[in-house]
Design an enzyme around this catalytic site. Structure first.
Site, PDB file in Angstrom:
ATOM      1  N   SER A   1      79.829  29.181  89.148  1.00  0.00           N
ATOM      2  CA  SER A   1      78.525  28.530  88.508  1.00  0.00           C
ATOM      3  C   SER A   1      78.588  27.221  88.390  1.00  0.00           C
ATOM      4  O   SER A   1      78.680  26.384  89.104  1.00  0.00           O
ATOM      5  CB  SER A   1      78.283  29.322  87.134  1.00  0.00           C
ATOM      6  OG  SER A   1      77.175  29.214  86.878  1.00  0.00           O
TER       7      SER A   1
ATOM      8  N   ASP B   1      71.577  37.340  92.592  1.00  0.00           N
ATOM      9  CA  ASP B   1      71.764  36.312  91.527  1.00  0.00           C
ATOM     10  C   ASP B   1      70.565  36.033  90.656  1.00  0.00           C
ATOM     11  O   ASP B   1      69.749  35.387  91.288  1.00  0.00           O
ATOM     12  CB  ASP B   1      72.487  35.163  92.037  1.00  0.00           C
ATOM     13  CG  ASP B   1      72.948  34.576  90.948  1.00  0.00           C
ATOM     14  OD1 ASP B   1      72.581  34.237  89.852  1.00  0.00           O
ATOM     15  OD2 ASP B   1      74.218  33.770  91.287  1.00  0.00           O
TER      16      ASP B   1
ATOM     17  N   HIS C   1      75.296  37.404  89.531  1.00  0.00           N
ATOM     18  CA  HIS C   1      75.852  36.051  89.238  1.00  0.00           C
ATOM     19  C   HIS C   1      77.193  36.222  88.740  1.00  0.00           C
ATOM     20  O   HIS C   1      77.983  35.566  89.217  1.00  0.00           O
ATOM     21  CB  HIS C   1      75.012  35.401  88.199  1.00  0.00           C
ATOM     22  CG  HIS C   1      75.363  34.057  87.860  1.00  0.00           C
ATOM     23  ND1 HIS C   1      75.102  33.084  88.695  1.00  0.00           N
ATOM     24  CD2 HIS C   1      75.970  33.415  86.885  1.00  0.00           C
ATOM     25  CE1 HIS C   1      75.721  31.932  88.262  1.00  0.00           C
ATOM     26  NE2 HIS C   1      76.204  32.039  87.116  1.00  0.00           N
TER      27      HIS C   1
END
Length: 273
Positions: free
Chosen positions: A95, A224, A253
């Site tokens: 991320s 995601d 995610h």
């Protein structure tokens, strides 16, 4: 606890475990190095030296209220690499950590990086604009800011549902995973988390992606809900000179945690290739 002090006086917590080829993990917003537990033990058991750290203002690092930008995060990572004198490192970022990795490799690695991995990562740029019409509207990030500022305790728990796909029909919801996410988030400083939203959503990594020539693996879940795949991994893979893209139907995610067996296998194959 292992800590070292950056040039600006910020104290960074890090873990340095094992012996062998070096892997360095960079966590996402608003978490800590603990978010990599499933990867850390996997690679320690296979003869790797594993480094992970809590980003400034996050986890057990000092709650510095200044300089929460991707540029600073990448610079901090470089100071840690140099402090430990790491070489031929594979950098793995999830991320926001993926943005930190690609900026670090492009501008700060000084030949110390061997490969890189971007998992569910924010590059090239998240926010919607005239030049990025497929991006996430600014209103979404304004909402995250408002919730972080005024409702952080509850928001950090609520966010685990889309983060791990626990809002999907038939999801195997694990309360412990949610509580661990909340625990990590609440350890960090609210200023760092608030300012970090701008860092992960508005930083443009296009030129970093174009410039990096070491091998880069891009992993992304097709479901995601935090960093939509079409505006991130699909674009990043096309910009990289030496990139490889793997996508996963239905993965969320937070797939390094919920789908760690699959992710670890693909990481190992890339690292050994």
């Amino acid at each position: 606890m292992s800590t070292f002090t950056l040039k600006d006086g910020t104290e960074i917590f890090y873990k340095d475990q094992g012996q062998g080829p070096v892997l360095m993990f960079h966590h996402g917003w608003p978490l800590s190095s603990d978010d990599w537990d499933a990867q850390v033990i996997f690679f320690l058991q296979r003869g790797y030296r594993v480094i992970s750290h809590d980003r400034r203002g996050h986890g057990r690092s000092s709650q510095n209220i200044y300089n929460h930008t991707i540029e600073q995060y990448a610079s901090d990572a470089a100071e840690l690499v140099e402090f430990l004198d790491l070489k031929d490192v594979v950098h793995i970022g999830h991320s926001t950590g993926g943005g930190e990795v690609i900026r670090y490799v492009n501008k700060y690695s000084n030949g110390r990086a061997k490969k890189a991995v971007l998992i569910s990562a924010v590059p090239p740029v998240m926010v919607k604009s005239e030049s990025n019409p497929d991006g996430v509207p600014m209103e979404v990030f304004d909402g995250i800011r408002e919730q972080t500022l005024n409702n952080r305790n509850q928001f950090y728990f609520d966010l685990t549902f889309p983060f791990y796909g626990y809002n999907r029909e038939g999801a195997n919801i694990k309360d412990g995973i949610q509580r661990n996410w909340w625990r990590q988030g609440m350890m960090g400083g609210i200023v760092a988390h608030y300012d970090g939203i701008k860092a992960f959503s508005e930083t443009d990594f296009t030129e970093d992606l174009k410039a990096v020539d070491i091998p880069v693996l891009v992993l992304h879940g097709e479901d995601d809900q935090i960093v939509p795949i079409e505006n991130s991994a699909i674009k990043s893979a096309k910009l990289l000179k030496n990139g490889k893209l793997i996508t996963y139907p239905g993965f969320p995610h937070g797939m390094p945690t919920t789908e760690h067996e699959t992710i670890n296998k693909d990481l190992l194959e890339f690292i050994q290739s």
